[in-house]
Design an enzyme around this catalytic site. Structure first.
Site, PDB file in Angstrom:
ATOM      1  N   LYS A   3     -16.533  32.175  -8.593  1.00  0.00           N
ATOM      2  CA  LYS A   3     -17.356  31.981  -9.873  1.00  0.00           C
ATOM      3  C   LYS A   3     -16.254  32.028 -11.063  1.00  0.00           C
ATOM      4  O   LYS A   3     -16.859  31.546 -12.074  1.00  0.00           O
ATOM      5  CB  LYS A   3     -18.114  33.198 -10.182  1.00  0.00           C
ATOM      6  CG  LYS A   3     -19.325  33.165  -9.000  1.00  0.00           C
ATOM      7  CD  LYS A   3     -20.385  34.233  -9.373  1.00  0.00           C
ATOM      8  CE  LYS A   3     -21.323  34.658  -7.801  1.00  0.00           C
ATOM      9  NZ  LYS A   3     -22.430  33.659  -7.902  1.00  0.00           N
TER      10      LYS A   3
ATOM     11  N   GLU B 246     -20.160  39.351 -17.437  1.00  0.00           N
ATOM     12  CA  GLU B 246     -20.976  38.529 -18.110  1.00  0.00           C
ATOM     13  C   GLU B 246     -22.052  39.385 -19.241  1.00  0.00           C
ATOM     14  O   GLU B 246     -22.514  40.632 -18.683  1.00  0.00           O
ATOM     15  CB  GLU B 246     -21.777  37.832 -17.056  1.00  0.00           C
ATOM     16  CG  GLU B 246     -21.021  36.763 -16.686  1.00  0.00           C
ATOM     17  CD  GLU B 246     -22.122  35.552 -15.643  1.00  0.00           C
ATOM     18  OE1 GLU B 246     -23.302  36.188 -15.851  1.00  0.00           O
ATOM     19  OE2 GLU B 246     -21.423  34.830 -15.163  1.00  0.00           O
TER      20      GLU B 246
ATOM     21  N   HIS C 121     -32.472  39.747  -7.210  1.00  0.00           N
ATOM     22  CA  HIS C 121     -31.624  38.426  -7.433  1.00  0.00           C
ATOM     23  C   HIS C 121     -31.640  37.439  -6.269  1.00  0.00           C
ATOM     24  O   HIS C 121     -30.750  36.747  -5.859  1.00  0.00           O
ATOM     25  CB  HIS C 121     -30.238  38.899  -7.422  1.00  0.00           C
ATOM     26  CG  HIS C 121     -29.882  39.770  -8.587  1.00  0.00           C
ATOM     27  ND1 HIS C 121     -30.385  39.437 -10.042  1.00  0.00           N
ATOM     28  CD2 HIS C 121     -29.435  41.034  -8.757  1.00  0.00           C
ATOM     29  CE1 HIS C 121     -30.022  40.682 -10.857  1.00  0.00           C
ATOM     30  NE2 HIS C 121     -29.389  41.492 -10.083  1.00  0.00           N
TER      31      HIS C 121
ATOM     32  N   ARG D  38     -24.429  22.106  -1.889  1.00  0.00           N
ATOM     33  CA  ARG D  38     -24.913  21.847  -0.824  1.00  0.00           C
ATOM     34  C   ARG D  38     -26.545  21.452  -1.013  1.00  0.00           C
ATOM     35  O   ARG D  38     -27.054  21.479  -2.271  1.00  0.00           O
ATOM     36  CB  ARG D  38     -25.056  23.087   0.210  1.00  0.00           C
ATOM     37  CG  ARG D  38     -25.785  24.265  -0.698  1.00  0.00           C
ATOM     38  CD  ARG D  38     -25.803  25.651   0.530  1.00  0.00           C
ATOM     39  NE  ARG D  38     -25.789  26.719  -0.373  1.00  0.00           N
ATOM     40  CZ  ARG D  38     -26.911  27.126  -1.117  1.00  0.00           C
ATOM     41  NH1 ARG D  38     -27.937  26.426  -1.265  1.00  0.00           N
ATOM     42  NH2 ARG D  38     -26.705  28.428  -1.849  1.00  0.00           N
TER      43      ARG D  38
END
Ligand code: ADP
Length: 657
Positions: free
Chosen positions: A116, A200, A235, A297
């Site tokens: 990430k 974040e 999540h 994907r």
């Protein structure tokens, strides 16, 4: 085009890929583990090869074994589906080396998007908006705490190698930072072998909006509009839809352009998804969305995009991988109506969504509804095993308008009949009925916020009890008639076995246990209610003048009643029966209620006969001996004497036959 396609996956996605490959005239090759010998995807493919043991590490994750089978089966391409090897760059390379086409992006693109932090740096360079935060090298606690303070609370700590919501922690205030950081690092190290994190800004009223992109590897890329996947639990996506409710057209365009820029920046080819987080506190706005990550994907939720665009994404994947150009230009891609998808899981909403396993004793869906698609991974009679994701399948409804698609899906779900493992079917139907969801008032906290209204009540309502009483009476009546018919003088009143009493009829009380709870059913005489049970278990009943549809599955003792998306097992309580056969699901002996293990009689590796005592529990101040419901071999015992256990907790695992 390829001749033979190997599908390196299982469950619904393997079946779904086989469907398209088959219709394109390709030969399909499935692979399977010990636990999947009789699985749906094995039956759906032209041929199937065994690759190893039940744990994924011994089978579906074994790239070498899969490439070996591909060679022997004469496959020229491998489709990895999602999960397992789909985002494994080394596997993509190994395929190419073995002369096989990997249906996915180039290995370098997988690598570039794999972490990430690196992906965010790349995206910033490509001019894609990223969530403000720190995504650098420094992992020092004090430094990260300062970074968090600079970003401003609340913040989100994310594992750099993250996936599936693991290693992620929301932090509300500076005082909680150190603890949350340690927890996230621990979780990330355990799950990914990489404890690094990034910080974040926590976006308020977050909506998860993602763009489906397609690239041909020759510089062309298109965006197939967005999907809204805001309805999540921990999540993890549960319900997805396309388009996103309230999406302004100029924002759709901006997001599409950003996603295409992201794909081009990594030399992408094939199907990919660029995930964004949007701040919806003021509705969706074109300047309030940020890149989160790119999934290299096909996604679980791809059918909603297929529904609104009329495109078969697997067909596109195969065409592009075979070197063909993209079938449509951006201008030719339409957006027709609205589609909603739900993920149907074998899990128990009543019990904190604990995965549930076992054989699907019943799996039926209405066949009279238009524009509803089912992508199932199992069939009636199949097992949901403990080794893999407990997803039964997905149901997708498409309609001209959002509200209509939701209503259609709700009706469909309410008419589905599933018995065996516990499922989230009724939970999903509740979401489809929730006013706030229908109004489009969604964000990623929706499920948590409305949990009480969404989890169906544990106790059966009075309507269900009346229905159960009628079903019980009908089942018992059938049996009694059979006994009566077998006697010497079937027509003699003395042969009647119907509990007729002198002095008029009286209400009989029958005692049952239902999901570990004791309850009584009132069998009132001449209630005027009607109940008929068809040969395939279909129940048609008229209770208090109202016609009901349900299903029942007779069991050894008692029966399972399926109504309104919930399956409940009613076991008559025999007052002379001191030992209670616990809720023995297939594959595991489970605690019928919370309590304490006082004696473990089961031994790993032992062959036990039906009725053998396995565990002695103390529950509700009473000792209960849990028995084996069938002949079985014990795989392992998961509890020790003196241990406190929860209802439904697996105590003894049986070997999968
Ligand atoms: P993973 O790869 O583990 O699935 P993602 O980065 O895709 O993690 O994020 C998963 C979910 O976490 C998102 O769909 C969203 O609900 C939530 N989320 C992620 N980043 C943020 C953020 N900055 N602010 C608020 N919620 C976030």
């Amino acid at each position: 085009m390829f001749r033979t396609l190997l599908i390196a996956n299982r469950g619904e996605i393997a079946v779904r890929i086989i469907r398209t490959a088959c219709s394109m005239g390709l030969k399909t090759v499935a692979v399977y583990s010990d636990a999947d010998r009789d699985a749906y995807h094995v039956a759906a493919a032209d041929e199937a090869w065994h690759i190893g043991g039940a744990p994924a590490g011994e089978s579906y994750l074994r790239g070498d074994a899969i490439i070996d089978v591909a060679g022997r089966a004469g496959a020229d391409a491998i489709h990895p589906g999602y999960g397992f090897l789909s985002e494994n760059a080394a596997f993509a390379e190994a395929c190419e080396k073995a002369g096989l086409v990997f249906i996915g992006p180039p290995a370098d693109a997988i690598r570039a998007m794999g972490l990430k932090d690196a992906a965010k740096v790349l995206m910033e360079k490509a001019g894609v908006p990223v969530v403000p935060g720190y995504h650098g090298e420094n992992q020092d606690m004090v430094f990260l705490a300062e970074a968090a303070a600079k970003i401003g609370y609340p913040v989100l700590i994310k594992a750099v190698a993250g996936g599936g919501g693991k290693g992620m922690r929301k932090v509300e205030a500076a005082a909680d930072f150190a603890g949350a950081l340690a927890a996230a690092q621990r979780e990330a190290t355990a799950a990914f072998g990489d404890g690094r994190v990034l910080i974040e800004k926590y976006v308020s009223s977050p909506r998860h909006v993602e763009i489906q992109v397609f690239a041909d590897g020759q510089g062309h890329a298109v965006a197939l509009h967005e999907r809204d996947c805001s309805l999540q639990r921990r999540h993890q996506k549960v319900i997805e839809e396309a388009p996103a409710p309230g999406m302004p057209p100029e924002m759709r365009r901006a997001m599409g352009e950003a996603a295409i820029a992201a794909a081009k920046a990594v030399g992408y080819r094939g199907a990919g998804t660029v995930e964004f987080i949007a701040d919806s506190s003021d509705g969706l706005r074109r300047d309030a969305f940020w890149f989160m990550e790119m999934n290299t994907r096909l996604q679980v939720e791809h059918p909603v995009t297929e529904a609104i665009t009329g495109i078969d994404l697997v067909e596109w994947q195969l065409r592009v991988a075979a070197g063909e150009p993209l079938p449509l230009t951006q201008e030719q891609i339409c957006l027709d109506g609205h589609a909603v998808e739900v993920r149907l899981y074998a899990e128990d909403p009543q019990n904190n969504f604990l995965p549930s396993t076992g054989r699907l004793l019943r799996l039926r869906a209405p066949d009279h509804m238009l524009d509803v698609r089912m992508d199932m991974g199992v069939r009636e009679g199949d097992k949901v095993s403990m080794f893999y994701d407990p997803m039964i399948g997905k149901v997708i409804a498409h309609a001209p308008m959002r509200e209509q698609a939701i209503g259609r899906l709700r009706n469909f779900l309410s008419s589905m009949e599933i018995a065996g493992p516990k499922t989230n079917l009724a939970f999903l139907a509740q979401v489809m009925s929730h006013e706030a969801f229908i109004a489009g008032e969604i964000d990623t906290d929706f499920i948590e916020r409305h949990m009480d209204a969404l989890v169906p009540p544990a106790e059966p309502g009075s309507g269900v009890l009346k229905l159960a009483a009628e079903v019980y009476r009908t089942l018992r009546g059938d049996k009694l008639q059979a006994v009566q018919a077998a006697t010497a003088e079937p027509d003699s009143p003395w042969s009647a076995n119907d509990g007729w009493t002198l002095g008029g009829a009286r209400t009989e009380i029958a005692k049952f246990s239902c999901d570990g709870e004791a309850l009584s059913l009132e069998l009132a005489p001449e209630s005027g209610d009607i109940c008929e049970i068809g040969e395939d278990g279909e129940v048609r009943a008229v209770i208090a003048g109202c016609s009901l549809h349900a299903a029942c599955v007779p069991r050894d003792r008692g029966f399972i009643l399926v109504h309104g998306g919930i399956a409940r097992e009613f076991v008559p309580v025999d007052p002379l029966d001191v030992d209670v056969a616990g809720d023995v699901g297939e594959g595991a002996l489970k605690a019928p209620m919370p309590g304490k293990v006082i004696q473990v009689l089961a031994q790993a590796g032992a062959q036990v006969a039906r009725g053998a005592p396995l565990i002695v529990m103390e529950a509700m101040k009473m000792e209960q001996t849990l028995l084996a419901a069938a002949d079985a071999v014990i795989d392992s015992v998961t509890v020790v004497e003196g241990e406190q256990v929860g209802a439904g907790q697996a105590l003894v695992l049986f070997e999968v036959p």
